[in-house]
Design an enzyme around this catalytic site. Sequence first.
Site, mmCIF file in Angstrom:
data_model
loop_
_atom_site.group_PDB
_atom_site.id
_atom_site.type_symbol
_atom_site.label_atom_id
_atom_site.label_comp_id
_atom_site.label_asym_id
_atom_site.label_seq_id
_atom_site.Cartn_x
_atom_site.Cartn_y
_atom_site.Cartn_z
ATOM 1 N N ASP A 46 0.844 -1.209 0.000
ATOM 2 C CA ASP A 46 0.000 0.000 0.000
ATOM 3 C C ASP A 46 0.876 1.256 0.000
ATOM 4 O OD1 ASP A 46 -1.684 -2.071 1.898
ATOM 5 O OD2 ASP A 46 -3.045 -0.826 0.735
ATOM 6 N N GLU A 70 -5.152 7.613 0.207
ATOM 7 C CA GLU A 70 -5.600 6.930 1.425
ATOM 8 C C GLU A 70 -4.560 6.894 2.547
ATOM 9 O OE1 GLU A 70 -6.870 2.831 0.979
ATOM 10 O OE2 GLU A 70 -7.324 2.687 3.114
ATOM 11 N N ASP A 132 -6.266 5.488 -4.479
ATOM 12 C CA ASP A 132 -6.274 4.362 -3.545
ATOM 13 C C ASP A 132 -5.135 3.447 -4.004
ATOM 14 O OD1 ASP A 132 -6.720 2.248 -1.868
ATOM 15 O OD2 ASP A 132 -8.907 2.365 -2.037
ATOM 16 N N ILE A 134 -3.819 0.649 -2.899
ATOM 17 C CA ILE A 134 -4.346 -0.716 -3.058
ATOM 18 C C ILE A 134 -5.764 -0.672 -2.546
ATOM 19 C CG2 ILE A 134 -4.326 -3.120 -2.296
ATOM 20 C CD1 ILE A 134 -1.428 -3.168 -2.250
ATOM 21 N N ASP A 135 -6.700 -0.892 -3.439
ATOM 22 C CA ASP A 135 -8.096 -0.963 -3.039
ATOM 23 C C ASP A 135 -8.438 -2.446 -2.924
ATOM 24 O OD1 ASP A 135 -10.750 0.059 -2.598
ATOM 25 O OD2 ASP A 135 -11.230 -0.734 -4.584
ATOM 26 N N THR A 137 -7.561 -4.241 0.144
ATOM 27 C CA THR A 137 -6.376 -4.795 0.831
ATOM 28 C C THR A 137 -6.635 -6.225 1.313
ATOM 29 O OG1 THR A 137 -6.049 -2.553 1.618
ATOM 30 C CG2 THR A 137 -4.597 -4.222 2.521
ATOM 31 N N HIS A 231 -18.348 -5.309 4.440
ATOM 32 C CA HIS A 231 -18.293 -4.100 3.606
ATOM 33 C C HIS A 231 -19.616 -3.777 2.937
ATOM 34 C CE1 HIS A 231 -13.645 -4.412 2.990
ATOM 35 N NE2 HIS A 231 -13.996 -4.199 4.237
ATOM 36 N N SER A 255 -12.767 -5.153 -4.126
ATOM 37 C CA SER A 255 -12.175 -3.951 -4.722
ATOM 38 C C SER A 255 -12.937 -3.372 -5.916
ATOM 39 C CB SER A 255 -10.718 -4.225 -5.159
ATOM 40 O OG SER A 255 -10.660 -4.792 -6.443
ATOM 41 N N LYS A 258 -14.478 -4.664 -9.469
ATOM 42 C CA LYS A 258 -15.902 -4.830 -9.846
ATOM 43 C C LYS A 258 -16.301 -3.800 -10.898
ATOM 44 C CE LYS A 258 -17.281 -4.826 -5.322
ATOM 45 N NZ LYS A 258 -16.084 -5.205 -4.567
ATOM 46 N N ARG A 272 -23.697 -1.905 -3.649
ATOM 47 C CA ARG A 272 -22.809 -1.696 -2.485
ATOM 48 C C ARG A 272 -23.567 -0.979 -1.378
ATOM 49 N NH1 ARG A 272 -17.342 -1.424 -1.125
ATOM 50 N NH2 ARG A 272 -16.803 0.301 0.229
ATOM 51 N N ASP A 284 -12.295 5.421 -3.200
ATOM 52 C CA ASP A 284 -12.870 4.089 -3.409
ATOM 53 C C ASP A 284 -13.834 4.043 -4.600
ATOM 54 O OD1 ASP A 284 -11.572 2.625 -1.442
ATOM 55 O OD2 ASP A 284 -12.877 3.435 0.113
HETATM 56 N N1 LIG Z 1 -16.182 -1.331 7.115
HETATM 57 C C1 LIG Z 1 -16.110 -1.091 5.800
HETATM 58 N N2 LIG Z 1 -17.233 -1.014 5.070
HETATM 59 C C2 LIG Z 1 -17.151 -0.767 3.764
HETATM 60 N N3 LIG Z 1 -15.984 -0.606 3.089
HETATM 61 C C3 LIG Z 1 -14.835 -0.660 3.757
HETATM 62 C C4 LIG Z 1 -14.839 -0.918 5.146
HETATM 63 N N4 LIG Z 1 -13.562 -0.921 5.568
HETATM 64 C C5 LIG Z 1 -12.781 -0.668 4.491
HETATM 65 N N5 LIG Z 1 -13.539 -0.511 3.393
HETATM 66 C C6 LIG Z 1 -13.074 -0.175 2.055
HETATM 67 O O1 LIG Z 1 -13.996 -0.690 1.118
HETATM 68 C C7 LIG Z 1 -13.307 -1.152 -0.024
HETATM 69 C C8 LIG Z 1 -13.427 -2.622 -0.166
HETATM 70 O O2 LIG Z 1 -14.599 -2.836 -0.676
HETATM 71 P P1 LIG Z 1 -14.872 -4.184 -1.354
HETATM 72 O O3 LIG Z 1 -15.606 -4.928 -0.316
HETATM 73 O O4 LIG Z 1 -15.677 -3.733 -2.517
HETATM 74 O O5 LIG Z 1 -13.576 -4.796 -1.704
HETATM 75 C C9 LIG Z 1 -11.947 -0.829 0.185
HETATM 76 O O6 LIG Z 1 -11.753 0.440 -0.349
HETATM 77 C C10 LIG Z 1 -11.757 -0.822 1.635
HETATM 78 O O7 LIG Z 1 -10.666 -0.088 1.885
HETATM 79 P P2 LIG Z 1 -9.157 -0.535 1.408
HETATM 80 O O8 LIG Z 1 -8.814 0.345 0.257
HETATM 81 O O9 LIG Z 1 -8.370 -0.231 2.608
HETATM 82 O O10 LIG Z 1 -9.156 -1.994 1.037
HETATM 83 MG MG LIG Z 2 -10.206 1.322 -0.944
HETATM 84 MG MG LIG Z 3 -6.665 1.078 0.005
HETATM 85 MG MG LIG Z 4 -7.214 0.681 3.561
#
Ligand SMILES: Nc1ncnc2c1ncn2[C@@H]1O[C@H](COP(=O)(O)O)[C@@H](O)[C@H]1OP(=O)(O)O
Ligand SMILES: [Mg+2]
Ligand SMILES: [Mg+2]
Ligand SMILES: [Mg+2]
Length: 347
Positions: A46, A70, A132, A134-135, A137, A231, A255, A258, A272, A284
């Site tokens: 990241d 981020e 972002d 890494i989206d 993670t 999420h 991520s 999609k 979502r 995001d």
């Molecule tokens: N509690 C949460 N609810 C929804 N999305 C979240 C939550 N925590 C982190 N994310 C972020 O939602 C995205 C992941 O969504 P998805 O489920 O579609 O993969 C990522 O951007 C993630 O951040 P990150 O960039 O840190 O991975």
């Molecule tokens: Mg993200």
């Molecule tokens: Mg990220």
């Molecule tokens: Mg993150």
Amino acid sequence: MSYHKELAAAKKAASLAARLCQNVQKALLQSDVQSKTDKTPVTVADYGSQALISFVLQQELRAEFSLVAEEDSKDLRKDGAQEIVERITKLVNYSLTTDGSYNVTLSTEDVLKAIDSGRSEGGSQGQHWVLDPIDGTKGFLRGDQYAIALALLDGGKVVLGVLACPNLPLTSLEDAGQHSPNNEVGCLFFAEVGGGTYMQPLDGSSAVKVQVSAVENPEEASFFESYEAAHSMHDLTSLIAQKLGVKAPPVRIDSQAKYGALSRGDGAIYLRFPHKGYREKIWDHAAGCIVVTEAGGVVTDAAGQPLDFSKGKHLDVDTGIIVTNQKLMPLLLNAVKESLKEKAPSS
Ligand SMILES: Nc1ncnc2c1ncn2[C@@H]1O[C@H](COP(=O)(O)O)[C@@H](O)[C@H]1OP(=O)(O)O
Ligand SMILES: [Mg+2]
Ligand SMILES: [Mg+2]
Ligand SMILES: [Mg+2]
């Protein structure tokens, strides 16, 4: 106004970052996982991806620029983090040397500074890059889907977006699934406002124009949602799909991959619905949003309003985010409205 120069810089930056992430994912060690104060797993990749993209944009654009990203270096400047900062610096320098475009070796302080150049707050005035690094993670750590998502805002609107998806098959998920061993993976999606959306293999071969699915009958539509139930509310999305008449089970992937898959018609809908209290961030959705809209799709909140990227780091959306083609959107909005009414706690 054209953004060709900015798009070329963004593609280069995201492709280099994708290679860095691929190297780390291959050699993923448990010790690469840190815990941020918000408990999200964050890895050297990241930080490395953010430092590399910030550095490449600076080199390519040679002008002051604003970046809303981020990660920041707070945890990396704490006692005991020196070793991880050195690992990140090595990774970034390895990527730069392998690419060969820039004859530099960055110090640990250069890397921390590059990470921290992502501290802008964004807004409705002027241009802001949105990143972002890494989206997804959690998908990255599992060895599944993740994306490097980079977009440019101008006057509060997304004007270009690049999505690098290193683990996404080049052919449709409908044919291949996510894990087909014989499948070539690694896609780069990119879009400029008014110019359509293109996809090319991350190895750099030629790009093809992509379009969202033309499906009009919800019974033939499939839908994407988060892999992680934390999420997005899978019970709510399943009710929406049922009301709409969708027959196929959900396709759950991590991520903004999609958005990429949707832009080339792998599925027709993305739902979502984060749990109550979660605030969406612009990084995001900015790149994914333009990648889908330039491919003919529509991205709105659950009330049918377009996403507003001009309000700083957060997106203030009504309840959730929904994505589909123009034909299905009115039906989807109805199904969402009915489902939310049914699920609302009775007073
Ligand atoms: N509690 C949460 N609810 C929804 N999305 C979240 C939550 N925590 C982190 N994310 C972020 O939602 C995205 C992941 O969504 P998805 O489920 O579609 O993969 C990522 O951007 C993630 O951040 P990150 O960039 O840190 O991975
Ligand atoms: Mg993200
Ligand atoms: Mg990220
Ligand atoms: Mg993150």
